[in-house]
Design a protein around this motif. Structure first.
Motif, mmCIF file in Angstrom:
data_model
loop_
_atom_site.group_PDB
_atom_site.id
_atom_site.type_symbol
_atom_site.label_atom_id
_atom_site.label_comp_id
_atom_site.label_asym_id
_atom_site.label_seq_id
_atom_site.Cartn_x
_atom_site.Cartn_y
_atom_site.Cartn_z
ATOM 1 N N ILE A 126 77.337 63.957 17.127
ATOM 2 C CA ILE A 126 76.007 64.092 17.578
ATOM 3 C C ILE A 126 75.470 65.742 17.555
ATOM 4 O O ILE A 126 74.466 66.658 18.065
ATOM 5 N N ALA A 127 76.863 66.281 18.246
ATOM 6 C CA ALA A 127 76.735 67.465 18.655
ATOM 7 C C ALA A 127 75.744 68.470 17.871
ATOM 8 O O ALA A 127 75.695 69.307 18.163
ATOM 9 N N ASP A 128 75.616 68.369 16.587
ATOM 10 C CA ASP A 128 75.304 69.094 15.349
ATOM 11 C C ASP A 128 73.392 69.054 15.847
ATOM 12 O O ASP A 128 72.591 69.928 15.981
ATOM 13 N N PHE A 129 73.845 67.613 15.844
ATOM 14 C CA PHE A 129 72.398 67.760 15.970
ATOM 15 C C PHE A 129 71.242 68.137 17.408
ATOM 16 O O PHE A 129 70.552 68.073 17.208
ATOM 17 N N TRP A 130 72.569 67.940 18.303
ATOM 18 C CA TRP A 130 71.823 68.226 19.910
ATOM 19 C C TRP A 130 71.869 69.589 19.701
ATOM 20 O O TRP A 130 70.898 70.564 19.829
ATOM 21 N N HIS A 131 72.098 70.724 18.550
ATOM 22 C CA HIS A 131 72.676 72.127 19.173
ATOM 23 C C HIS A 131 71.245 72.746 17.232
ATOM 24 O O HIS A 131 71.287 73.912 18.382
ATOM 25 N N ASP A 132 71.239 71.643 17.214
ATOM 26 C CA ASP A 132 70.256 72.968 16.181
ATOM 27 C C ASP A 132 69.218 71.844 16.530
ATOM 28 O O ASP A 132 67.923 72.689 16.101
ATOM 29 N N ASN A 133 68.843 71.937 17.751
ATOM 30 C CA ASN A 133 67.283 71.444 17.758
ATOM 31 C C ASN A 133 67.162 71.653 19.117
ATOM 32 O O ASN A 133 66.142 71.664 19.726
ATOM 33 N N GLY A 134 68.136 73.162 19.702
ATOM 34 C CA GLY A 134 67.450 73.577 20.317
ATOM 35 C C GLY A 134 68.334 73.225 21.568
ATOM 36 O O GLY A 134 68.077 73.832 22.817
ATOM 37 N N SER A 135 69.164 72.991 21.491
ATOM 38 C CA SER A 135 70.286 72.396 23.256
ATOM 39 C C SER A 135 71.161 73.142 22.926
ATOM 40 O O SER A 135 71.997 73.481 22.069
ATOM 41 N N THR A 136 71.832 73.775 23.789
ATOM 42 C CA THR A 136 73.238 74.932 24.339
ATOM 43 C C THR A 136 73.445 73.333 25.091
ATOM 44 O O THR A 136 73.202 72.381 26.204
ATOM 45 N N ILE A 137 74.855 72.738 24.521
ATOM 46 C CA ILE A 137 75.719 71.604 25.586
ATOM 47 C C ILE A 137 76.799 72.499 25.851
ATOM 48 O O ILE A 137 77.626 73.380 25.209
ATOM 49 N N LEU A 138 76.820 71.800 27.072
ATOM 50 C CA LEU A 138 78.105 71.465 28.317
ATOM 51 C C LEU A 138 78.933 70.735 28.096
ATOM 52 O O LEU A 138 78.430 69.198 28.854
ATOM 53 N N PHE A 139 80.273 70.139 27.246
ATOM 54 C CA PHE A 139 81.109 69.394 27.570
ATOM 55 C C PHE A 139 81.637 68.968 28.221
ATOM 56 O O PHE A 139 82.788 70.604 28.627
ATOM 57 N N ALA A 140 81.737 68.344 29.277
ATOM 58 C CA ALA A 140 82.669 68.372 30.489
ATOM 59 C C ALA A 140 83.902 67.081 30.583
ATOM 60 O O ALA A 140 83.614 66.463 28.897
ATOM 61 N N GLU A 141 84.925 67.557 30.834
ATOM 62 C CA GLU A 141 86.021 67.038 30.647
ATOM 63 C C GLU A 141 86.155 65.735 32.377
ATOM 64 O O GLU A 141 86.328 66.729 33.119
ATOM 65 N N GLN A 142 86.077 64.534 31.839
ATOM 66 C CA GLN A 142 85.852 64.273 33.049
ATOM 67 C C GLN A 142 87.535 63.911 33.577
ATOM 68 O O GLN A 142 88.742 63.875 33.095
ATOM 69 N N ARG A 143 87.346 63.734 34.924
ATOM 70 C CA ARG A 143 88.459 63.238 36.107
ATOM 71 C C ARG A 143 89.424 63.183 35.963
ATOM 72 O O ARG A 143 89.434 61.688 35.321
ATOM 73 N N GLY A 144 91.228 62.922 35.960
ATOM 74 C CA GLY A 144 92.272 62.413 35.606
ATOM 75 C C GLY A 144 91.837 61.877 34.276
ATOM 76 O O GLY A 144 92.913 61.242 33.353
ATOM 77 N N GLN A 145 91.579 63.210 33.498
ATOM 78 C CA GLN A 145 91.185 62.667 31.849
ATOM 79 C C GLN A 145 91.336 64.130 30.907
ATOM 80 O O GLN A 145 91.400 65.342 31.638
ATOM 81 N N GLY A 146 92.319 64.369 29.934
ATOM 82 C CA GLY A 146 91.919 65.883 28.985
ATOM 83 C C GLY A 146 92.854 66.889 30.213
ATOM 84 O O GLY A 146 93.394 66.572 31.041
ATOM 85 N N ASN A 147 92.163 67.876 30.315
ATOM 86 C CA ASN A 147 92.602 69.214 30.970
ATOM 87 C C ASN A 147 91.807 69.035 32.611
ATOM 88 O O ASN A 147 92.661 70.063 32.760
ATOM 89 N N SER A 148 91.754 68.434 32.341
ATOM 90 C CA SER A 148 91.005 68.526 33.767
ATOM 91 C C SER A 148 92.085 67.367 34.367
ATOM 92 O O SER A 148 92.357 66.548 35.019
ATOM 93 N N GLY A 149 91.515 68.228 36.497
ATOM 94 C CA GLY A 149 92.951 67.198 37.325
ATOM 95 C C GLY A 149 92.583 66.237 37.382
ATOM 96 O O GLY A 149 91.169 65.635 37.203
ATOM 97 N N GLY A 150 93.034 65.548 38.570
ATOM 98 C CA GLY A 150 93.124 63.854 38.789
ATOM 99 C C GLY A 150 93.794 63.105 38.270
ATOM 100 O O GLY A 150 94.616 62.925 36.949
ATOM 101 N N ASN A 151 94.325 62.354 39.352
ATOM 102 C CA ASN A 151 95.263 61.532 38.784
ATOM 103 C C ASN A 151 95.006 59.886 38.505
ATOM 104 O O ASN A 151 95.221 58.938 37.941
ATOM 105 N N TYR A 152 93.119 59.930 38.829
ATOM 106 C CA TYR A 152 92.364 58.825 38.300
ATOM 107 C C TYR A 152 91.528 58.810 38.030
ATOM 108 O O TYR A 152 90.843 60.127 38.361
ATOM 109 N N MET A 153 90.797 58.204 37.446
ATOM 110 C CA MET A 153 89.485 57.921 36.913
ATOM 111 C C MET A 153 88.487 56.895 37.803
ATOM 112 O O MET A 153 89.442 56.347 38.797
#
Length: 332
Positions: A126-153
């Motif tokens: 859905i990112a292209d639709f959001w962006h094409d319709n005038g939205s800047t997007i900040l995709f957060a990486e949730q804690r405990g996942q990916g590159n964000s910190g935290g041992n737990y979700m």
């Protein structure tokens, strides 16, 4: 053998059997809580264990649709978005995000992905639709996942504070003159719904919640009883105490329903009728509790997180109407 001795042996055997069952139940519950909360999942959640993952979600394979999701995720990752970071005001964990600026943006969407997922996987389609319709997007990486910190979700219990921190980050970094929308899928949807229970800046104009659950307790109970076919009574109590020890809050201490009762920000609820991971009844419950202006899009035949692929036109129209109605004001 005397009758008294016989009865004693029977009693001892019964106690031993019950203790053994309790030990097995406790061990199994401990593993399930690890699956739910720990950054490093038990081996049972290894990507090669597709049968186990399908058992948890209760869904089917849907190979063709999953392939589209994967392709869209790869496409979004290839855009080389700017990576940003901050530290959680809740507990100081390092949080990472990826921002996709839109020239002359009408709004900014803060996107929160789901459980054991990723920003590109949940929003690539859905990112292209959001962006094409005038939205800047900040995709957060949730804690405990990916590159964000935290041992737990935290199933939204902790992430709601992270989401609010991202709102403040956005306003502190030059986006305070345009409306902010909080968007989430699955656990990310519950995250943004719980965030609505906090005090939000005036330029937060809306929430987009796609297939969110009501509470950690409710979704854990559903997965255990409906998908894994396990009793959840005592096991649920054990899981709640284990959750408290890991993240300092229990599964029943806060919910999306609690947040919705005090919500002032408009909410667009979205859910597919064939969702076996998060049943659509949970969105109905959240919707019913919502005290703010609200909209509901139900997508017949859509499984978990796949509503956009099943009814692209209906989904896009619902978003356009939501933005048209609330970009200028969040209350009228």
């Amino acid at each position: 053998m005397k009758e008294s001795h016989k009865n004693l042996l029977i009693a001892v055997s019964a106690v031993t059997a019950v203790s053994a069952i309790a030990a097995v139940s406790h061990s199994m519950t401990k593993n399930l809580v690890k699956v739910a909360l720990d950054r490093t999942a038990p081996k049972v959640m290894n990507p090669s264990k597709k049968k186990t993952r399908r058992s948890l979600s209760g869904g089917s394979e849907l190979t063709e649709l999953r392939a589209k999701v994967k392709e869209a995720a790869e496409n979004l990752e290839s855009k080389n978005l700017e990576t940003v970071e901050m530290f959680s005001s809740y507990d100081g964990e390092r949080l990472v995000g990826h921002i996709w600026p839109c020239e002359n943006a009408k709004r900014i969407v803060i996107a929160m992905h789901g459980w054991r997922s990723s920003w590109s996987k949940d929003f690539g389609i859905i990112a292209d639709f959001w962006h094409d319709n005038g939205s800047t997007i900040l995709f957060a990486e949730q804690r405990g996942q990916g590159n964000s910190g935290g041992n737990y979700m935290g199933f939204g219990l902790l992430e709601r504070y992270d989401c609010l921190d991202w709102v403040h980050w956005v306003n502190d970094n030059g986006y305070n003159e345009i409306p902010i929308y909080l968007g989430g899928v699955s656990m990310g949807a519950s995250t943004v719904l719980m965030t609505a229970g906090l005090t939000l800046p005036e330029n937060v104009h809306g929430i987009i919640a796609d297939c969110g659950f009501t509470s950690p307790h409710a979704i854990w109970k559903h997965v255990a009883t409906d998908n894994l076919h396990m009793r959840y009574g005592l096991r649920g109590d054990i899981a709640n105490e284990m959750c408290k020890k890991k993240i300092n809050i229990g599964t029943k201490e806060y919910s999306c329903v609690d947040a919705m009762k005090n919500a002032t920000v408009p909410v667009l609820f979205i859910h597919g009728t064939d969702d076996h991971f998060v049943p659509i009844e949970m969105t109905y419950e959240n919707y019913k509790a919502c005290a703010a202006p609200k909209r509901l899009l139900v997508v017949p035949g859509a499984e978990h997180g796949l509503s956009y692929l099943i009814d692209k036109e209906g989904y896009e129209n619902a978003l356009k109407n939501f933005w048209n109605d609330f970009d200028a004001t969040k209350t009228e």
